[in-house]
Scaffold this active site. Structure first.
Site, PDB file in Angstrom:
ATOM      1  N   GLY A 113       0.735  -1.197  -0.014  1.00  0.00           N
ATOM      2  CA  GLY A 113      -0.058  -0.203   0.096  1.00  0.00           C
ATOM      3  C   GLY A 113       0.764   1.179  -0.025  1.00  0.00           C
ATOM      4  O   GLY A 113       0.274   2.316   0.317  1.00  0.00           O
ATOM      5  N   CYS A 114       2.265   0.967  -0.336  1.00  0.00           N
ATOM      6  CA  CYS A 114       3.124   2.407  -0.042  1.00  0.00           C
ATOM      7  C   CYS A 114       2.484   3.432  -1.065  1.00  0.00           C
ATOM      8  O   CYS A 114       2.528   4.725  -0.660  1.00  0.00           O
ATOM      9  CB  CYS A 114       4.401   1.890  -0.274  1.00  0.00           C
ATOM     10  SG  CYS A 114       4.923   1.184  -1.835  1.00  0.00           S
ATOM     11  N   MET A 115       2.036   3.071  -2.235  1.00  0.00           N
ATOM     12  CA  MET A 115       1.827   4.190  -3.440  1.00  0.00           C
ATOM     13  C   MET A 115       0.525   4.899  -2.805  1.00  0.00           C
ATOM     14  O   MET A 115       0.106   5.959  -2.926  1.00  0.00           O
ATOM     15  CB  MET A 115       1.639   3.681  -4.850  1.00  0.00           C
ATOM     16  CG  MET A 115       1.756   4.666  -5.910  1.00  0.00           C
ATOM     17  SD  MET A 115       3.003   5.851  -5.859  1.00  0.00           S
ATOM     18  CE  MET A 115       2.469   7.204  -6.836  1.00  0.00           C
ATOM     19  N   THR A 165       1.231   7.133  -0.012  1.00  0.00           N
ATOM     20  CA  THR A 165       1.724   8.459  -0.463  1.00  0.00           C
ATOM     21  C   THR A 165       0.841   9.587  -1.381  1.00  0.00           C
ATOM     22  O   THR A 165       0.800  10.506  -1.231  1.00  0.00           O
ATOM     23  CB  THR A 165       2.890   8.312  -1.367  1.00  0.00           C
ATOM     24  OG1 THR A 165       2.590   7.571  -2.527  1.00  0.00           O
ATOM     25  CG2 THR A 165       4.267   7.633  -0.776  1.00  0.00           C
TER      26      THR A 165
END
Length: 533
Positions: free
Chosen positions: A117-119, A122
């Site tokens: 889920g990093c994108m 951000t």
């Protein structure tokens, strides 16, 4: 309390001005740092001495800069939120995910976004800060017991990790399924994230924001923006402009680093969402010289929830709460223990007091929605990115058009034209350009074909670096770059989908940082310079 923990060895910069989303700050020149670099032990001892002397302020960055970056909303991995149902084709567990401590054992659904889920995080951060600027103004600074915190908390509440909140990770995932053919647990690219933002803002009018998204070569059409802003009324509704672009093949072309810096220096900027070369999503909010300031979404924390009185629980989370979240991921828990042991050993060697130990325990308790920033060299940024601008009024729109690309009108990454070329004219130009020197890729128009256009989501943007290769733009000198030993070349485009054809004329020469360029990583080559409270 303010903190400045020097965990890197890159050169101290007391020459270049600092830029944070349209604001500019002067570097601090001190006798201790002027003209020399500090190694890890010297930096750590400097922090300890500062604390013992009762001075908890940074000796390298100005207080106004620290207050500014700390006020930015930071959204990161969460653990323990209501399950996001798995799809039969959702990504399967891998050995790498297990070793990184990102194994979600819930068979019903995902209760954590660690590892995928990093994108999304951000992109949430970019949107949250755009809403913060819109509702509280760019000059707002986070302060304890400030009445404006009520509005700040309301914005945070829209991102709480439950399906009922408009910008929760649950709804981002649903938009990925709906418009991009993304499965739960599948990594988002800039295009999928921007389409999710656009649709979610449209479905939640109380946010007061409309979204203009361009994935075709950074083109912005004046008439389309105005139609979106005004609609059927005479009032200009604020617009979040999202531009999906690609500035190279495998890495950012350093020739056009000035243009990225220009974007971040504009007062309309709300950040650049991208990746650290191929795997780690980051949100750039500023720069100093050739280094970008980033917010990193890769520290797992307990899911955002609501308190007894309906307020979002975020600032008051304790160290114990953070450890509970990290405890679900063995590797993160292991590193927390190592950090504790290292700090305690160093502090005992420095004969620190009980009050200093207490202060460091507070340091370990990271805030949940406001966090440190990290420095990263521009060359380590992945070329596929999403650039955001907040346009609040007609005058603001005209100011943005006037200043974007102003430094060098002949070389731009954002192109503003009056109207969009008609489809028939576009097809004529497309067919007339076909030759052996053109890389021809699938072209998809209209929002209904999003799933086809984003089969390779991180690569669906036009490579704008090719334009600069054609013109023969001379490279500028970069701090820490050994031009004589640079030998990397950007290869011709591999087969991937772009939104329109790209003319390939010749290979592009890109300077490469040496191994000992001074940037060390939390993981690879990312520095650990941290600034915050």
């Amino acid at each position: 309390m303010y903190r400045f923990l020097g965990l890197g060895t890159h050169p101290n910069d007391d020459q270049n001005k600092i830029h944070v989303l349209g604001r500019q700050y002067d570097p601090i020149k001190t006798q201790e740092t002027e003209g020399k670099d500090l190694d890890l032990n010297s930096r750590f001892q400097q922090v300890l001495d500062s604390i013992k002397d009762g001075n908890k302020k940074s000796t390298t960055y100005s207080q106004s800069f620290i207050d500014d970056v700390y006020s930015k909303i930071w959204l990161t991995y969460r653990a323990g939120f209501p399950p996001i149902a798995r799809d039969k084709d959702s990504p399967t567990f891998t050995l790498g995910a297990l070793l990184r401590g990102q194994f979600d054992f819930n068979e019903i659904g995902f209760t954590s976004d660690a590892g995928w889920g990093c994108m999304i995080r951000t992109s949430q951060s970019l949107l949250a800060n755009a809403l913060l600027f819109l509702h509280l103004g760019r000059d707002w600074v986070f302060k304890a017991k400030d009445p404006a915190n009520v509005e700040h908390d309301r914005i945070i509440s829209w991102f709480v990790d439950i399906p009922d909140e408009p910008f929760s990770i649950h709804n981002f995932v649903q938009q990925g399924i709906k418009c991009c053919d993304k499965k739960p647990g599948e990594w988002f690219g800039p295009s999928a994230a921007s389409r999710a933002i656009k649709n979610l803002c449209k479905e939640y009018p109380p946010c007061g924001l409309r979204v203009y998204f361009s994935s075709d070569c950074g083109d912005v059409y004046d008439t389309e923006v105005r139609e979106l802003a005004y609609g059927d009324s005479d009032t200009f509704t604020p617009i979040l402009v999202l531009l999906g672009i690609r500035l190279g093949v495998e890495k950012v072309n350093l020739y056009i680093g000035d243009l990225l810096r220009e974007c971040l220096s504009l007062k309309q900027s709300v950040g650049i969402s991208g990746r650290k070369t191929s795997f780690l999503a980051l949100l750039s909010i500023g720069f100093q010289g050739d280094y970008l300031f980033y917010l990193i979404p890769t520290f797992p924390k307990k899911a955002l929830t609501f308190g007894k009185h309906g307020e979002p629980v975020h600032r008051l989370q304790t160290k114990k709460t953070d450890e509970n979240a990290a405890g679900q991921y063995p590797v993160f828990k292991y590193w927390i223990q190592i950090m504790k042991q290292t700090m305690m050993t160093a502090m005992k060697a420095s004969k620190t007091t009980a009050s200093t130990l207490k202060f460091f325990r507070v340091l370990m308790s990271n805030q949940s929605t406001h966090q440190k920033v990290t420095k990263l060299h521009l060359s380590h940024m992945d070329p596929s990115m999403l650039i955001g601008f907040l346009i609040t009024s007609e005058d603001d729109f005209n100011d943005w058009k006037e200043n974007i690309g102003k430094k060098d009108p002949s070389h731009k990454i954002v192109h503003i034209t009056e109207t969009k070329v008609s489809e028939s004219t576009s097809n004529f130009q497309f067919n007339s350009l076909r030759s052996n020197s053109i890389a021809d890729y699938d072209n998809c128009s209209g929002e209904d074909c999003d799933s086809a256009a984003i089969a390779s989501d991180s690569d669906d943007f036009v490579d704008l670096a090719a334009d600069f290769a054609v013109t023969g733009l001379e490279p500028r000198t970069h701090t820490g770059v050994d031009d004589e030993t640079s030998s990397d070349y950007v290869q011709h485009f591999p087969i991937r989908r772009f939104s329109q054809p790209v003319i390939v004329s010749r290979e592009d020469v890109v300077p490469t940082l040496s191994e000992d360029n001074g940037v060390i990583a939390l993981d690879d080559k990312m520095s650990g310079i941290s600034v915050g409270r």
